[in-house]
Design a protein around this motif. Structure first.
Motif, short mmCIF file in Angstrom:
data_model
loop_
_atom_site.label_atom_id
_atom_site.label_comp_id
_atom_site.label_asym_id
_atom_site.label_seq_id
_atom_site.Cartn_x
_atom_site.Cartn_y
_atom_site.Cartn_z
N VAL A 93 0.85 -1.23 0.25
CA VAL A 93 -0.11 -0.08 -0.07
C VAL A 93 0.86 1.48 0.08
O VAL A 93 0.59 2.40 -0.76
N ASN A 124 -6.74 -4.40 0.22
CA ASN A 124 -6.44 -3.03 0.87
C ASN A 124 -7.33 -1.96 0.05
O ASN A 124 -6.83 -0.99 0.00
N GLU A 126 -9.80 -0.20 0.72
CA GLU A 126 -10.44 0.86 1.17
C GLU A 126 -9.40 1.83 1.26
O GLU A 126 -9.63 3.28 1.38
N GLN A 127 -8.00 1.45 1.73
CA GLN A 127 -7.05 2.44 1.67
C GLN A 127 -6.71 2.96 0.20
O GLN A 127 -6.62 4.19 -0.02
N LYS A 130 -8.91 5.63 -2.35
CA LYS A 130 -9.11 7.14 -2.35
C LYS A 130 -8.03 7.78 -3.50
O LYS A 130 -8.17 8.79 -3.70
#
Length: 434
Positions: A93, A124, A126-127, A130
């Protein structure tokens, strides 16, 4: 219809002028090149192809599809970059977020050519969402389709056929019973976990002819870091031409937008790359597509999907092997048929254009091999005649030779690569069948 096309072009031109986007493709190789080529054909936009930073490759890696293979070398339609810690799940990430900050004024579409990275993105999501457009399923659905074992449970539920199968765990390896005849196939249920393990004579799949050989292979696999379930499966008779590949795009609204079925003509015969398509031809089966469409829409799938299956001449049924959570490695064949595969994700996520469902029927031939080499490798005479006809009619696409991306240096390397492919496949296939 004309009004729709005009509106679509106006939206695209306006958007590209105001807010350009950047496709970021993880993993190089001919799959990544096909993705970049699709974007370039549609928008004259360069993609960024990234790979984990590794030690300098040897002569063999010059021609491989891995770190950094011939496909993406000396290309004018993409940029290439090594990224530190990209293949480390603990730093994945952060590696992507560091990259995203360098392109913060562009919309970033994150695409993968490998299930390992697809699962990392999903876990991952959700991170990452954006910063990136992510055409992938969520983690809840991942748990239902993550392994072949779970995928076969879905097949049972939706009445989709697959080969007779026995699952074996490490604890059961000495007492497994095979209720069908040899030869059989042995393969990992969890392909992502298997990709990171290492042991002598490792292969993607194994064709096994007796109990003794089966037990030896199972012991070898479980002596490595791979500890998940193994799949022991009946062998479906027939050569590569019995194999079908289905590539799908499912929209944000969880409705199938595009399905394209191909008939595999020849796959890589080398042990480490077994199963990778080297040539496919567009096929069509509306009933099969409808059945798989129902499955995908019912479970709430989104993004790209790829199915491998084989036609069983014994009962006239397609037997499914697996579901990949990404486009297939040969999926540029979809774009080559006249339906730009990558344009669907842009229209869906950036332009918000309503997309009608399309089942591709246009006959086309896609090949990584030069035609003369392909003809020598093909055993199905009927399909060979059809392939020659398509080449003669100009309905043929070479995976790597693209006239808009042909510097002298790239042309020379690709010609050398053709020679390498001929030698390689003479070793594994042509001489064997003389």
């Amino acid at each position: 219809m004309n009004k729709f096309i005009f509106t679509r072009e106006v939206i695209q031109l306006s958007y590209l002028h105001v807010q350009p986007f950047l496709p970021i493709v993880i993993q190089s190789g001919q799959h990544a090149y096909g993705v970049a080529r699709s974007f370039y054909e549609a928008y004259t936009i360069k993609s960024l192809v990234i790979e984990p930073a590794r030690k300098r490759g040897n002569f063999q890696s010059f021609f491989s599809s891995g770190t950094r293979g011939i496909a993406t070398q000396n290309s004018g339609i993409l940029d290439f970059r090594y990224v530190e810690n990209l293949d480390d799940p603990n730093h994945f990430v952060q590696a992507l977020l560091t990259l995203a900050k360098q392109f913060q004024h562009q919309r970033l579409i994150l695409l993968v050519c490998d299930c390992f990275y697809a699962e990392l993105i999903i876990k991952n999501k959700e991170q990452l969402k954006k910063y990136f457009i992510l055409p992938y399923i969520d983690q809840v659905l991942l748990k239902k389709v993550q392994t072949k074992e779970k995928f076969y449970q879905l097949c049972d539920l939706y009445k989709l056929k697959y080969p007779q199968t026995v699952t074996v765990t490490k604890e059961q390896q000495t007492s497994c019973f095979i209720p069908f005849q040899y030869p059989i196939i042995i393969k990992p249920s969890n392909s992502v976990a298997y990709s990171s393990c290492s042991f002598p004579e490792k292969k993607k799949i194994y064709l096994v002819h007796n109990d003794s050989e089966m037990q030896q292979i199972v012991r070898s696999i479980y002596s490595s870091s791979y500890q998940d379930t193994l799949i022991l499966q009946e062998f479906i008779p027939g050569d590569d031409s019995f194999i079908r590949v289905l590539d799908v795009y499912v929209g944000r609204d969880k409705k199938v937008k595009l399905m394209c079925l191909s008939n595999k003509l020849f796959e890589d015969p080398s042990p480490q790359n077994k199963g990778i398509s080297l040539a496919v031809m567009i096929d069509y089966d509306e009933q099969l597509m409808d059945t798989i469409r129902h499955l995908l829409e019912d479970i709430g799938y989104t993004g790209f999907a790829n199915f491998d299956m084989k036609y069983d001449p014994r009962d006239g049924e397609y037997k499914l092997f697996e579901l990949n959570l990404r486009a297939g490695s040969s999926s540029y064949y979809v774009t080559a048929s006249g339906h730009n595969f990558m344009q669907y994700v842009v229209d869906d996520y950036l332009f918000h254009i309503p997309l009608e469902r399309t089942y591709v029927q246009t006959k086309h031939l896609w090949s990584l091999l030069p035609p003369k080499t392909l003809y020598k490798c093909m055993g199905n005479e009927k399909l060979k005649i059809e392939a020659k006809r398509l080449v003669k009619q100009g309905r043929y696409t070479n995976a790597l030779f693209y006239k808009e991306d042909m510097s002298m240096k790239r042309w020379v390397k690709l010609k050398l690569y053709n020679g390498y492919l001929y030698i390689k496949h003479r070793k594994y296939f042509i001489d064997r069948n003389v």
